[in-house]
Every structure is written in C-alpha cells, then in structure tokens.
Scaffold this active site. Structure first.
Site, PDB file in Angstrom:
ATOM      1  N   GLU A 436       0.856  -1.201   0.000  1.00 54.58           N
ATOM      2  CA  GLU A 436       0.000   0.000   0.000  1.00 54.58           C
ATOM      3  C   GLU A 436       0.888   1.246   0.000  1.00 54.58           C
ATOM      4  OE1 GLU A 436      -2.136   0.383   3.658  1.00 54.58           O
ATOM      5  OE2 GLU A 436      -2.955   2.347   3.157  1.00 54.58           O
ATOM      6  N   ASP A 509      -1.097  -0.952   5.760  1.00 54.03           N
ATOM      7  CA  ASP A 509      -0.907  -0.375   7.102  1.00 54.03           C
ATOM      8  C   ASP A 509      -1.842  -1.042   8.108  1.00 54.03           C
ATOM      9  OD1 ASP A 509      -0.277   2.962   5.801  1.00 54.03           O
ATOM     10  OD2 ASP A 509       0.985   1.184   6.093  1.00 54.03           O
ATOM     11  N   ASP A 511      -3.824   0.346   9.930  1.00 53.92           N
ATOM     12  CA  ASP A 511      -4.949   1.229  10.319  1.00 53.92           C
ATOM     13  C   ASP A 511      -6.190   0.853   9.500  1.00 53.92           C
ATOM     14  OD1 ASP A 511      -3.620   3.928   8.254  1.00 53.92           O
ATOM     15  OD2 ASP A 511      -4.481   1.965   7.793  1.00 53.92           O
ATOM     16  N   ASP A 513      -7.593   2.262   6.921  1.00 56.31           N
ATOM     17  CA  ASP A 513      -7.409   2.239   5.450  1.00 56.31           C
ATOM     18  C   ASP A 513      -6.730   0.941   5.045  1.00 56.31           C
ATOM     19  OD1 ASP A 513      -6.851   5.797   4.734  1.00 56.31           O
ATOM     20  OD2 ASP A 513      -8.634   4.536   5.016  1.00 56.31           O
TER      21      ASP A 513
END
Ligand code: 28F
Length: 659
Positions: A436, A509, A511, A513
């Site tokens: 990503e 990641d 998180d 997203d």
C-alpha cells in the site's frame, strides 16, 4: 520367524494403540482441525440418530475442564452384550475400530476423507471418555481412560474402566458422551468456540428440523446458542443472500437414485458472482467434485434448452456458457453418498465418478419440470435476460483482454513499470508483495531480496469489486497490474499453473485504510481467483506496531501483548515508537521486520468457512448500506483493525517458507 504376526497381534495392532501411534492416519492431523474432528465424529453419530428419525435435539458443550460434552435424545446406544465380543454394544462401539451396526456404511480408515472414523478413534486419542446411555428407563454409564503403564511407560489407549454400570432409573432417553482430548497427542487441546458454533449452525441448515444447542462454559456471558431451521437448505440460501437484492423465487428440489441422494436450494440475486456451496454427507466440499460438476452441467443444459424453447436463443445462436447462467446464483447442493472418496489438497473434493451422471440426471429433470410450469415463466425470463446480458459483458471483457494482450507491449508497459520484478525465475520460490502506498513501495523495493521478492506498489485504494462487473474490474489499472503481474488470468480464464509467484503477500498499514485495502484485495482474490486462496498462495504481511528501545537494545512488537512483555522486560526509561504506517520504516527496518523470511510473520489466508466468508464479503463490500452499517456497529472493533481479517479465517502461520 520372530517378526511374523499371530492373529492376536493383529487384533492388538488393530486396537486403539495403532490409532495413537499414527493419529494423522485417522484424523488427518493433530493440529486444530484434527482436534475438532473429535467433536465432529461424536456429533456425526448423534446426527445419524436424528437422520434415522429417533433424535430431534443435539447439544454440544465446551466445558471449563477442557472436555466436550455431546448429547442426543435418541434411543441410546444399545447395552446388550455383543455376541462376538462378550461385552456391551457401548464397549464395542468405543473400543473396536470397525464396530459393526449402524456405522458400517461409513468409510473408517482415513482414506483421504477425514470422516466417519468412528467413536473408537475419539476414545483412543482422549485422556478419558464417559458414555452415558439413557434407555429402557435406565441410566447406564461406562468410562474409558488412556493410562500410562508406570513400568513400561507405554500408554494403553481408551481402556474400559470397569464394565457398563447401571446408575439409576430415568425417564430420559438418548446418549451423552463426554471426552477430554489427550495433551500427549494434541499440541493444542483447547477448542475454538467460534469454530464449533459456526459448524453447528451449518449442520442445523443441513439437517432441517433438528435443534442444535451450543454452550461454551468457558465464556462468562453470551455463551449459549441454539440453531434449528425447519426450512433446511431453503433457510440456508435465505441466510446467504439476505444482504443481497433477490431476483425471482427460491428454487428447491431433491431426488435420489441408487446410493446417491441430492438436495438443492437455489436463489438468484443481482450480484455478478456465483456462490455455490456443496456438501457430501454434511461435509463441505470447498473444492467441488463430481456432485458439483453434475449440477453445473445440468443447469447449463436445462437453461440452454429453455432459452431455445422460449426463443431467447435463435437456431443459429451458440449456447450460452454455464458461467453466464450462474452469474448471481447462490446455491447449496447437499449430496448423500454411501462410500464417498475425498480428494484434493484439503480433501475437499468428491471423486466418485458414478455420482456425476446421477446428479446431472436428477437436476436436469427437476429444473426442466420447474421451468415447464407456467407459474415459473416470469422467473425463467428474468434468469435468461440476466444470462444474455452476462454473455454480452463476458464477450466484451474477452475482447478487452484480447486487446490488452495484443497491445501488451504498450498496454502492459506502465503496469509492468509499476512492478519491480525479481531476478529469480522459479515461481515456486518467488514472492510478490502488493504494498500500500508509493513510499512504502519504495522502501520495500530497496529493502527486499531482489533474487526472489517482487514489489507491486498500489496507489491509494483499489476499486471495490464487490459491486462491479468483470469488464469494470479489468478496466481498473490497479487490478490490471495485479492480474498482469500474477500471470494467471481471472474468472473463467484463471489458470493456477501460470502463477508466477508462490506467495502473494498483501502489505498494508495496520490502520482502517490498511484493513479496507486488505478487504478489497481479499474480495478480489475471493471472487476472481478463488483457487489462489484455496491453494494457499495468499498471505497477509504483519508489520510491527511498535518499536520498544532502551540504549542500544530494541525490540519490535507485533501486537499489544508483545508490547506489554517488552516493556516489562525493559523496565523504566524505554523509548516507544508506534508505527502508524509502513512508510515510517526505512528499507532496512521493513526488511528485517516484515520481509525477511527468517524473521517475518505472515498470516496465510484460508477459506475455512467459505459460506461465512462469502456472506461477510457481501455485508462489508456489498452495496446495501444498512447491513454494512449494522454489521460494523455490531462487530467491528476499530482498535482491532483486523476485525474483518478474523472473520475471513486468516489462520496464523509463520509462512517463512516452512508453511
Ligand atoms: C452423543 C453421541 O452416539 N448416539 C447414538 C445410537 C443408537 C443406536 C446405535 C448409536 C448397533 C450395535 C452398532 C439404538 N437402538 N450420540 C450417539 N445413538 N448407536 S450412537 O446402535 C449402534 C449399533 O453397535 C441404536 C437400536 N439401533 C441402534
């Protein structure tokens, strides 16, 4: 000759000790799947009693002492003395590998099928087993133990402790079996409540009208579940499609010929994917097999015949493909076969060749009858319209692929440009990291071992394919680059033998997203490259969440538990760095924490429970906002960003080349 066997040796060998010596032969493995097979074996026997019409309620309890209790309210295992063995039928069933009677028609030996090995195998692999029989107004009990002989150190497996005892009078009826897996056999002996709960729900759908009660004594609250579906498979497709927009009514039918019986439930929806879940004797066949191919062949033939009858296909037109008729179809096929032969990597494919023509005949005849019926004409036209449109789109997609292939010097250039390929040419050793973000992609390119690690950076969030047709997926740059990089093609064209990388690692990641991108990529693989997943090529990279350091000593922590341990070890005065994203690590750190096969941790993505994964992909990625919002509010714990991962059965694995 010293090593010649006498008859008695053979019976001893045939005894339960042989099972303990080679458990993998009987339950496949002594890992988590093998452990849970102990439960499924006993539950199977209770289901047999229900299927024969003598039991209506089956309970399963996971107890605090690590044991499991299964009960049914059937006739109770017979207690009379067995003429051949001179002991009670209960003792025969639990101490003889090939106990006679109702279990005869199951294939015992682990002949590739992980099923029907019988109660005696459970006994052999447990510390202890107690069997309570409630029959003829009397409560009987027999206990079995696997004990280590102090002198010889040998373990006697599943030894009857005393005979069958009469406990009391009772008005109860049925059988209750309680067993504790033996830690000398299983590395891990604690059962997974979620695994048991989900399988019992599936069994309730597959066994209409039978009540399945589940209790997890180890949980404080919310530890009881009860499943009963009088609609059986019809309720099952209802559950699988209840977040989708339905097209036409459910199509239900069943039939049998010789030793084969088949039950089918079908429901069309407006989605573009096909979801067919097949079973043999209640066992999921995720890799399909002859029952599924028979079903698909009959469906294609019946719909093409109907299309010509209704004029949707002209004399000169080619037949539509099976894929066109299965677009938007959710179906459950439950076959019952006397002597099933299971094949494939996870023994999830039915091999019996005689089953295919039988199923094809029954399904063709039933579908033909259904669509002959005037009241189903409207539904017939709906399905045909969809199929004709699907054929047009498929043709367009094929052209798009052709164009892409023809111009792939030009077209593919930017795609390949994005890909930093590796120098090694052996697909079995090569790995593709889908990373990503460009900055992380840059670090990965510099940090990797370019001999066998290729990097494909993704720019931002790729398209959510759940709501898109195949031509829109192919038009999307990000997915085109993944498809080009992997080399397998997608959908009907998918060919695993062209795969250029043995491992496809999603690096995103930790998180929200990142979790969303992981979910979109997994949805794409699940929908258009399912065998890439079922064949175990898809992994999730696990970057560290924290770096805990003091002086020149530093430790990477991959979850909160590891952090606590590191902090307690380091004591005061430590520095803590929380990694928000992959981009915060320099190439060296990214390599040693997340890419170095000797140090990294990868989670292998498996589709343990395809039905659950399918439904969750629909809820989370589908276009009906309400179910998604409700689902997210109920289940997603935003601190644990991998909530979605948990649901897709990402089973932990070190994945550094050994797995
Ligand atoms: C919790 C697990 O195992 N239930 C079972 C029966 C009932 C019969 C049976 C079982 C005959 C001689 C093989 C009773 N009455 N639940 C269970 N319920 N086994 S296992 O018979 C065993 C065969 O040995 C049963 C009349 N016929 C069969």
């Amino acid at each position: 000759m010293a090593n010649s066997y006498q008859a008695s040796d053979i019976t001893v060998l045939e005894g339960l000790d042989a099972v303990r010596m080679r458990p993998g032969m009987y339950i496949g493995s002594t890992g988590s799947r093998g452990l849970h097979h102990l439960i499924w074996e006993i539950v199977d026997n209770a289901i047999d009693e229900a299927a024969n019409g003598f039991a209506s309620e089956i309970t399963v309890s996971l107890n605090r002492d690590g044991s499991c209790t299964v009960t049914d309210n059937g006739r109770g295992i017979p207690v009379d003395t067995h003429p051949k063995f001179g002991v009670s039928a209960v003792e025969v069933v639990y101490t003889q590998l090939h106990a006679g009677g109702k279990f005869d028609n199951k294939n015992y030996a682990y002949s590739g099928g992980l099923h029907g090995v019988g109660a005696s195998v459970v006994n052999a692999l447990c510390e202890w087993v107690t069997v309570d029989v409630y029959r003829d107004y009397t409560h009987y009990r027999q206990r079995f133990e696997s004990i280590e002989d102090k002198k010889s150190g040998k373990i006697i497996s599943g030894k009857p402790i005393g005979g069958l005892e009469t406990i009391s009078n009772t008005r109860k009826r049925g059988t209750e079996v309680r067993f504790k897996p033996d830690p000398r056999v299983f590395e891990e002996t604690s059962f997974s409540g979620e695994t048991v709960r989900r399988r019992l729900r599936e069994l309730a759908y597959l066994n209409a009208g039978v009540t399945f009660k589940f209790t997890d004594e180890r949980q404080k609250e919310n530890n009881q579940r009860e499943y009963r579906y009088d609609g059986g498979l019809a309720d099952f497709v209802g559950y699988l499609t209840n977040d989708k927009t339905l097209v036409g009514d459910k199509i239900l039918f069943e039939g049998g010929q010789g030793e084969v019986r088949i039950r089918v439930a079908m429901q069309y929806t407006d989605s573009y994917t096909e979801n067919i879940f097949s079973y043999v004797n209640n066992i999921p066949t995720a890799e399909g097999g002859t029952h599924e191919t028979g079903f698909k062949a009959a469906l294609t033939r019946a719909f093409n015949d109907m299309a010509r009858r209704l004029g949707a296909l002209k004399e000169k037109d080619n037949n539509l493909s099976g894929e066109d008729y299965r677009e938007g179809l959710t179906a459950v096929i439950a076959a019952n076969v006397q002597k099933p032969q299971f094949e494939g990597q996870t023994k999830g494919r039915l091999g019996n060749t005689e089953v295919r023509p039988i199923v094809e005949g029954i399904v063709y005849e039933k579908l033909d009858m259904y669509f002959e019926d005037l009241k189903n004409q409207a539904q017939a036209s709906l399905i045909l319209d969809k199929a004709v449109k699907a054929a047009k789109v498929r043709e367009a997609a094929r052209m798009a692929r052709e164009v892409a292939r023809k111009k792939n010097q030009l077209e593919a250039a930017p795609l390949v440009g994005k890909l930093s390929s590796c120098t090694g040419r052996d697909p079995s050793k090569n790995e593709l990291f889908i990373v990503e973000g460009d900055s992380a992609g840059g670090s990965a390119k510099q940090g990797r071992d370019r001999r066998f690690q290729a990097i494909l950076p993704l720019r931002g969030k790729p398209l959510n394919v759940e709501k898109k047709r195949i031509d829109q997926v192919l038009a999307n740059e990000e997915f085109r680059s993944i498809i080009t990089a992997l080399g397998t093609g997608i959908g009907e064209d998918f060919d695993l033998s062209h795969l250029k990388y043995n491992r496809v690692v999603i690096l995103s990641d930790a998180d929200q997203d990142g979790a969303h991108i992981r979910a979109i990529l997994l949805t794409f693989f699940f929908r258009y490259m399912k065998d890439l997943v079922t064949d175990g090529h898809v992994f999730i990279g696990m970057p560290p969440l924290y770096k805990c350091s003091r002086g020149d000593k530093s430790v990477y922590c991959y979850d909160d538990r590891e952090l606590e341990k590191a902090i307690s070890k380091m004591g005061r005065g430590y520095q803590l760095q929380r990694y928000k994203g992959l981009g915060e690590m320099n190439p060296e750190q990214l390599w040693e924490t997340t890419m170095d096969p000797d140090k990294r941790k990868l989670m292998q993505v498996t589709l343990e429970d395809a039905t659950e994964s399918e439904r969750l992909v629909t809820v989370l990625m589908g276009d009906k906002v309400e179910p998604r919002r409700e689902y997210i509010s109920m289940y997603a714990d935003f601190n644990k960003s991998d909530d979605f991962m948990e649901k897709i059965d990402v089973t932990g694995g070190n994945g550094n080349g050994k797995g």
